[in-house]
Motif scaffolding. Structure first.
Motif, short mmCIF file in Angstrom:
data_model
loop_
_atom_site.label_atom_id
_atom_site.label_comp_id
_atom_site.label_asym_id
_atom_site.label_seq_id
_atom_site.Cartn_x
_atom_site.Cartn_y
_atom_site.Cartn_z
N PHE A 1 0.83 -1.21 0.00
CA PHE A 1 0.00 0.00 0.00
C PHE A 1 0.86 1.25 0.00
CE2 PHE A 1 -2.76 3.20 1.97
CZ PHE A 1 -3.95 3.02 1.25
N ALA A 2 1.89 1.24 0.84
CA ALA A 2 2.74 2.42 0.96
C ALA A 2 3.52 2.68 -0.32
CB ALA A 2 3.69 2.26 2.15
N VAL A 3 4.03 1.61 -0.94
CA VAL A 3 4.79 1.77 -2.18
C VAL A 3 3.88 2.33 -3.29
CG1 VAL A 3 5.90 0.46 -4.05
CG2 VAL A 3 6.56 0.05 -1.67
N LYS A 4 2.64 1.87 -3.27
CA LYS A 4 1.70 2.33 -4.30
C LYS A 4 1.32 3.79 -4.09
CE LYS A 4 -2.74 0.97 -6.28
NZ LYS A 4 -3.94 0.13 -6.07
N LYS A 5 1.05 4.15 -2.83
CA LYS A 5 0.58 5.51 -2.54
C LYS A 5 1.71 6.53 -2.53
CE LYS A 5 -3.83 4.94 -1.91
NZ LYS A 5 -4.86 5.75 -2.57
#
Lengths: 379, 379
Positions: free
Chosen positions: A154-158
């Motif tokens: 999630f963090a890498v995507k956001k």
DNA sequence: TCGACCGGTCG
DNA sequence: GCGACCGGTCG
């Protein structure tokens, strides 16, 4: 001064009210839990009635939280957490960066997260915190490594521009330390964090590589590891070999193993664990990749929590840099820490350290694709 | 019921009074610290006046102790230590053994220490605890590893029949976790415990070996390690080699390195760190010894805290046993855990695991002496 | 300094 | 059942 009028006392009652509301309890329901009338709850929350220690203790039982968690929540036990953890909701925007407030032994430290917008950061913070808090629920069925994997993903995507090493250390690891309570968070992290990284690598690259007929597979069980090593012809060759991720190509309708990835969140002395296997793989013409978050930061008072990594500079190399650049113990190293200094070419061994993030310019997939092409040509 | 009359509340005020008296403070002096009259202290201690959380917090500041320590003292935070630690003074004699009471998450577990007399045990417990508590003093000048070394040395001397692995794990490690507060005890243990073991090995064998002209030297600094590796001709040969203890013999008035000891409290996957160096040493005719406490015990609920070790049985060997018996990655392994199963001879590699304690029958010194004789014959 | 020490975890 | 995951420490 009567302490019922002390602003610090109001913080306590405000926290009690907030917790009650977060749990979705009405004053009536809480009062019923406590065996009291609704007016008792109302007066105490409104600072008309002073709570003593025992009443507070019972109140917390009625709310279903522990005294320890409550005291930590209001910051009274902060001195016991001697691993730096982010304070939720305290991050701020500073130009193009977010400044994360970290708490360590009652002191606050700033960590700068470059190229991050505050709203995105807060969204990620919330998502990750909820994931890890959910692991504490007795009815939780999710594996810890799955929750951590989802947090990283999630963090890498956001936050695609944020240093992946910072994501791993400051957003995910430190939130885990703060929020995971079921067992000893640090040791649990050791067990689950490393595997989550392997899962992330598999999931992140699988689609892109599948388009080239390449399968990337995290080897999570001993049986899977043993199978992959056997396929490579490394069964029992170098003691008991270690490999984290296997790479397969498709040749004449069959899956052929042509290499693997050694994955390490940080290196320490542990990188040498993987060297014998890596050297043996390379000796057989198999591709051997070292992938790391190079996730090393020194906490205060020695350090400043910046994820400086362990490779040193090209002019002042650390022992670990030598593993790649001098000894050539791996075909290549990919560091997902933007603070890592990439190799200055040419290196002594011809092997090099790339620095990357998980964005479109990440050179790892092409390296693997080239490796498969070279391997296939020799079949 | 007004909580001022609750017996649980009286426990709190009684604890406050006890702490005040232990600190040698009068009611007047404490009241002065709090900026209150003596009657405030008197009434609160006498349960005539109710203390709320804020007042308690200030009271504790006046007493000079932290809220956390106080809550632990009255047992309200006992659930937070989730590593098993021995409860001081709670051990009991049972036949020829001592039963140590361990606390883990509010539950008590028994650990049996074989061939120990209670009075000796209590003497050791006291000595070790005092050593580690002294490390917390701001004026402390002793190195952590030195204190741990002295703890091991004292316990081995006083309890010669007790399993050395139990000494390391249950007497020393668990006391450290309980008593060391300056930093994170577990991580500090990692840093200091392993080096203390090396120091102990050096000190324990040095006299005996000196009689044979052999010098045993713990390599505590990177420079010492590098020097020893260079003397062996292993500089940069196997990546960056690792060696913990060097062995020197005297030949024609000169110190000649003829081998070394790899020392590990427990093995885990980390034993493979030492394999490349060990194999290279053996290739040069140098003696390569693996020495371990084989200090692995599983905490409840999975395990029962018994130091079962990691080698498995001879019939059902673990991966680590294969490092010695099958791959022969070391010349020999000495396990100082009486639960370890020694090798059943002959082994596939010809190399074997000995099980020993630090008593007169310990075969390690003779093994080293024989090694030196064989090495010298070839000079 | 920047290296290597190790054990609870949980799959 | 039993393997391998990793980072704060402190010299």
């Amino acid at each position: 001064m009567r302490s019922i009028h002390d602003p610090r006392y109001h913080l306590i009652t405000a926290a009690l009210k907030e917790i009650r509301e977060k749990k979705g309890l009405t004053q009536d329901e809480l009062a019923a839990n406590l065996g009291k009338k609704q007016s008792y709850v109302s007066k105490a929350e409104g600072n008309e009635r002073r709570l003593d220690l025992l009443e507070l203790s019972e109140w917390l039982i009625g709310l279903g939280i522990t005294l320890k968690d409550f005291l930590q929540n209001i910051g009274w036990l902060s001195e016991e957490l001697s691993v730096a953890v982010p304070i939720k909701g305290q991050a701020s925007q500073q130009g193009k960066d977010v400044v994360q407030k970290m708490l360590l032994q009652g002191k606050s430290y700033d960590v700068v997260l470059k190229n991050v917008a505050l709203d995105k950061y807060l969204e990620v913070e919330e998502f990750i915190s909820n994931k890890f808090l959910a692991l504490n629920e007795p009815k939780n069925k999710q594996k810890n490594r799955e929750a951590i994997f989802e947090a990283i993903e999630f963090a890498v995507k956001k936050l695609p521009k944020l240093n992946p090493s910072d994501i791993y250390v400051h957003l995910v690891y430190r939130a885990y330390i703060r929020d995971y309570k079921r067992t000893r968070a640090e040791q649990s992290w050791v067990r689950a964090g490393g595997e989550a990284m392997e899962i992330f690598v598999e999931k992140h690259y699988s689609k892109l590589l599948a388009a080239e007929g390449i399968t990337i597979k995290a080897l999570l069980s001993g049986a899977e590891k043993a199978k992959a090593l056997k396929e490579m012809g490394l069964e029992g060759v170098v003691g008991d070999s270690k490999l984290d991720i296997a790479l397969y190509g498709t040749h004449k309708g069959k899956q052929v193993i042509f290499g693997g990835i050694h994955s390490k969140a940080s290196l320490a002395e542990r990188v040498s664990d993987d060297v014998p296997c890596s050297v043996a793989m390379m000796g057989l013409g198999l591709q051997s990749i070292l992938l790391t978050f190079d996730a090393k930061s020194y906490p205060p008072p020695q350090g400043n929590l910046v994820t400086i990594g362990e490779f040193g500079t090209t002019d002042n190399p650390s022992d670990k840099r030598h593993y790649i650049e001098s000894h050539g113990s791996f075909d290549v190293c990919f560091s997902y820490n933007l603070h890592t200094y990439p190799s200055k070419l040419p290196t002594k061994s011809g092997k090099q350290i790339y620095v990357s993030d998980f964005g479109p310019d990440d050179p790892l997939p092409q390296f693997i694709i080239d490796g498969w092409k070279a391997f296939k040509a020799k079949l």
